[in-house]
Design an enzyme around this catalytic site. Structure first.
Site, PDB file in Angstrom:
ATOM      1  N   HIS A 153       9.657  71.814  28.011  1.00  0.00           N
ATOM      2  CA  HIS A 153      10.855  71.044  27.843  1.00  0.00           C
ATOM      3  C   HIS A 153      11.728  71.291  26.489  1.00  0.00           C
ATOM      4  O   HIS A 153      12.740  70.518  26.284  1.00  0.00           O
ATOM      5  CB  HIS A 153      10.114  69.528  27.841  1.00  0.00           C
ATOM      6  CG  HIS A 153       9.707  69.330  26.988  1.00  0.00           C
ATOM      7  ND1 HIS A 153       8.556  69.559  26.268  1.00  0.00           N
ATOM      8  CD2 HIS A 153      10.053  68.239  25.853  1.00  0.00           C
ATOM      9  CE1 HIS A 153       7.977  68.553  25.344  1.00  0.00           C
ATOM     10  NE2 HIS A 153       9.074  68.040  24.774  1.00  0.00           N
TER      11      HIS A 153
HETATM   12  C1  UD1 Z   1      12.329  63.756  24.173  1.00  0.00           C
HETATM   13  C2  UD1 Z   1      12.054  63.840  22.564  1.00  0.00           C
HETATM   14  C3  UD1 Z   1      11.127  65.014  22.302  1.00  0.00           C
HETATM   15  C4  UD1 Z   1       9.947  64.870  23.325  1.00  0.00           C
HETATM   16  C5  UD1 Z   1      10.403  64.738  24.706  1.00  0.00           C
HETATM   17  C6  UD1 Z   1       8.911  64.170  25.789  1.00  0.00           C
HETATM   18  C7  UD1 Z   1      13.974  63.671  21.121  1.00  0.00           C
HETATM   19  C8  UD1 Z   1      15.238  64.180  20.102  1.00  0.00           C
HETATM   20  N1  UD1 Z   1      13.331  64.260  21.770  1.00  0.00           N
HETATM   21  O1  UD1 Z   1      13.029  64.943  24.743  1.00  0.00           O
HETATM   22  O2  UD1 Z   1      10.707  65.218  20.948  1.00  0.00           O
HETATM   23  O3  UD1 Z   1       9.039  65.827  23.061  1.00  0.00           O
HETATM   24  O4  UD1 Z   1      11.033  63.247  24.644  1.00  0.00           O
HETATM   25  O5  UD1 Z   1       9.499  64.264  26.918  1.00  0.00           O
HETATM   26  O6  UD1 Z   1      13.931  62.346  20.976  1.00  0.00           O
HETATM   27  N2  UD1 Z   1      15.297  62.147  31.465  1.00  0.00           N
HETATM   28  C9  UD1 Z   1      15.139  61.788  32.868  1.00  0.00           C
HETATM   29  N3  UD1 Z   1      14.371  60.598  32.796  1.00  0.00           N
HETATM   30  C10 UD1 Z   1      13.617  59.912  31.551  1.00  0.00           C
HETATM   31  C11 UD1 Z   1      13.832  60.585  30.664  1.00  0.00           C
HETATM   32  C12 UD1 Z   1      14.829  61.518  30.447  1.00  0.00           C
HETATM   33  O7  UD1 Z   1      15.504  62.035  33.754  1.00  0.00           O
HETATM   34  O8  UD1 Z   1      12.848  59.178  31.927  1.00  0.00           O
HETATM   35  C13 UD1 Z   1      16.390  63.372  31.360  1.00  0.00           C
HETATM   36  C14 UD1 Z   1      17.483  62.791  30.837  1.00  0.00           C
HETATM   37  O9  UD1 Z   1      18.265  62.513  31.691  1.00  0.00           O
HETATM   38  C15 UD1 Z   1      18.091  64.249  29.726  1.00  0.00           C
HETATM   39  C16 UD1 Z   1      16.693  64.862  29.727  1.00  0.00           C
HETATM   40  O10 UD1 Z   1      15.834  64.410  30.493  1.00  0.00           O
HETATM   41  O11 UD1 Z   1      18.847  65.072  30.928  1.00  0.00           O
HETATM   42  C17 UD1 Z   1      16.476  64.621  28.148  1.00  0.00           C
HETATM   43  O12 UD1 Z   1      15.805  63.273  27.770  1.00  0.00           O
HETATM   44  P1  UD1 Z   1      15.950  62.946  26.223  1.00  0.00           P
HETATM   45  O13 UD1 Z   1      15.306  61.899  26.136  1.00  0.00           O
HETATM   46  O14 UD1 Z   1      17.366  63.063  25.807  1.00  0.00           O
HETATM   47  O15 UD1 Z   1      15.051  64.085  25.749  1.00  0.00           O
HETATM   48  P2  UD1 Z   1      13.752  64.834  26.092  1.00  0.00           P
HETATM   49  O16 UD1 Z   1      13.975  66.364  26.294  1.00  0.00           O
HETATM   50  O17 UD1 Z   1      12.878  64.092  27.091  1.00  0.00           O
END
Ligand code: UD1
Length: 380
Positions: free
Chosen positions: A213
């Site tokens: 991820h």
């Molecule tokens: C975040 C953390 C990362 C951690 C990871 C674990 C930061 C900068 N990054 O990254 O350190 O390792 O979480 O998962 O805080 N999304 C969903 N559903 C959710 C959550 C996210 O669909 O419940 C999608 C969002 O739409 C987005 C993507 O996942 O497109 C990324 O989510 P985001 O929270 O921005 O960062 P992570 O990549 O999950």
């Protein structure tokens, strides 16, 4: 000077936070202190959030900020805006933040700006880890949060050296060990008793578990294609199970790479217990996660980390982790996987110091001691 009941505002936002706050909230409660839980809503899907609360017995959050997904600036700003009134209402003795996600840094920033007005102090759990790679959003979050915190609680020996290098006053730093491992020990029996492997048609030690991820691996089409081809190469020899993070799933579709998932056993994100079960049963784990590097070390399962560097070097020096050769190639990852399996040691894994299932108790003790020390210095 004995400390009265502490009021601690505990902040969680994203999946890797939930297994860290669970034992801390329990230990605060058992020691007679008040833990007030804020969920920022950075992660919001049932599979990325609710499941963890149910499985780990985390109480319903006292406050839910519902911030969701956005750019880093907007997400951080939304958390700050929503967290400020909560802090002002609760008036805690401490704001406690864990790990390195945007929620961690945003809450610490709010607290430090209200320090003069409210007397609140900030405690960072998992302080001092450094990848020294400023392209990682987590590295920025770690450095900023540590700089702002009054009490920096470290999970491993390397963290202290990093903080000394940055000129952090060592009276603010205390080694407590790894609180995520508290949750692992508390849940391993449930994981082993679950029928996860059976349900997925997996045989103990006859499959590889993979997770992916990190933006560096999944936000760039060439990088993602490269890593998926590497997993495909491993899948020529054994089953590769890949619970897919929402960020990765979206990008696979966006970059037209869905065909590369075909040789893999692709799953939706798993809850904590199922993920622990497939990690424990794997022949080897291929991952770019921070937490899974630690969990494989605690379980003695070989791990190949799909990154240029790790902020968790103790998993290499004391544990079962190794970095895949950089830059990542299908050939290099496959070779690292074969070496990891060939060199896997039999028997119980030696644990890094402080990875003993009792870190949460030491975190609460550290909060009490730091509060008492401040009360003494204020009274002289
Ligand atoms: C975040 C953390 C990362 C951690 C990871 C674990 C930061 C900068 N990054 O990254 O350190 O390792 O979480 O998962 O805080 N999304 C969903 N559903 C959710 C959550 C996210 O669909 O419940 C999608 C969002 O739409 C987005 C993507 O996942 O497109 C990324 O989510 P985001 O929270 O921005 O960062 P992570 O990549 O999950």
């Amino acid at each position: 000077m004995p400390t009265d009941r502490l009021k601690v505002l505990v902040v969680a936002g994203a999946r890797p936070n939930f297994m860290k706050v669970a034992p801390i909230l329990r230990a605060l409660d058992e020691a007679g202190h008040e833990g007030v839980l804020v969920h920022t809503g950075q992660h919001y899907d049932a599979a990325m959030s609710d499941t963890f609360f149910a499985e780990l017995g985390i109480p319903e959050p006292d406050y839910h900020l519902g911030v969701g997904t956005a750019t880093h600036a907007v997400q951080t700003a939304h958390i700050m805006e929503a967290f400020e009134p909560v802090l002002l209402e609760v008036q805690p003795d401490w704001v406690l933040v864990v790990g390195d996600v945007n929620s961690t840094m945003a809450a610490a920033l709010v607290a430090v700006k209200l320090k003069e007005a409210t007397g609140v102090k900030i405690c960072h759990v998992e302080a001092g880890l450094r990848s020294n790679d400023w392209r990682m959003p987590e590295e920025i979050n770690r450095v900023v949060t540590d700089r702002l915190s009054d009490l920096l609680l470290t999970p491993s020996d390397d963290a202290e050296g990093n903080l000394i290098t940055e000129g952090i006053d060592m009276s603010r730093v205390k080694f407590v060990g790894n609180v995520m491992i508290d949750t692992l020990y508390a849940q391993i029996k449930n994981a082993n008793a679950s029928n996860t492997l059976e349900r997925l048609g997996l045989t103990h030690r006859h499959y590889v578990a993979a997770t992916l991820h990190r933006p560096s691996n999944v936000d760039d089409a060439d990088a993602l294609e490269n890593v998926l081809r590497a997993l495909g190469r491993v899948a020529e020899t054994t089953t590769v199970v890949l619970p897919l993070h929402p960020r990765t799933r979206k990008n696979v579709e966006k970059f037209g790479l869905s065909a590369l998932l075909e040789p893999l056993l692709v799953l939706d994100p798993l809850g904590y217990i199922e993920m622990l079960a497939i990690t424990e049963g794997a022949q080897c784990v291929l991952t770019d996660s921070g937490g899974i590097q630690e969990e494989t070390t605690a379980l003695g399962v070989p791990c190949v980390t799909l990154r240029e560097q790790t902020e968790r070097p103790v998993t290499i020096t004391h544990g079962t982790n190794r970095l895949a050769p950089w830059p990542l190639t299908a050939k290099g990852i496959f070779q690292a996987y074969q070496d990891a399996v060939a060199e896997a040691a039999e028997g119980d894994a030696p644990q890094p110091p402080g990875w003993d299932g009792r870190a949460a108790e030491r975190i609460v003790e550290a909060l009490v001691q730091a509060t008492e020390a401040e009360a003494v210095s204020a009274s002289v």
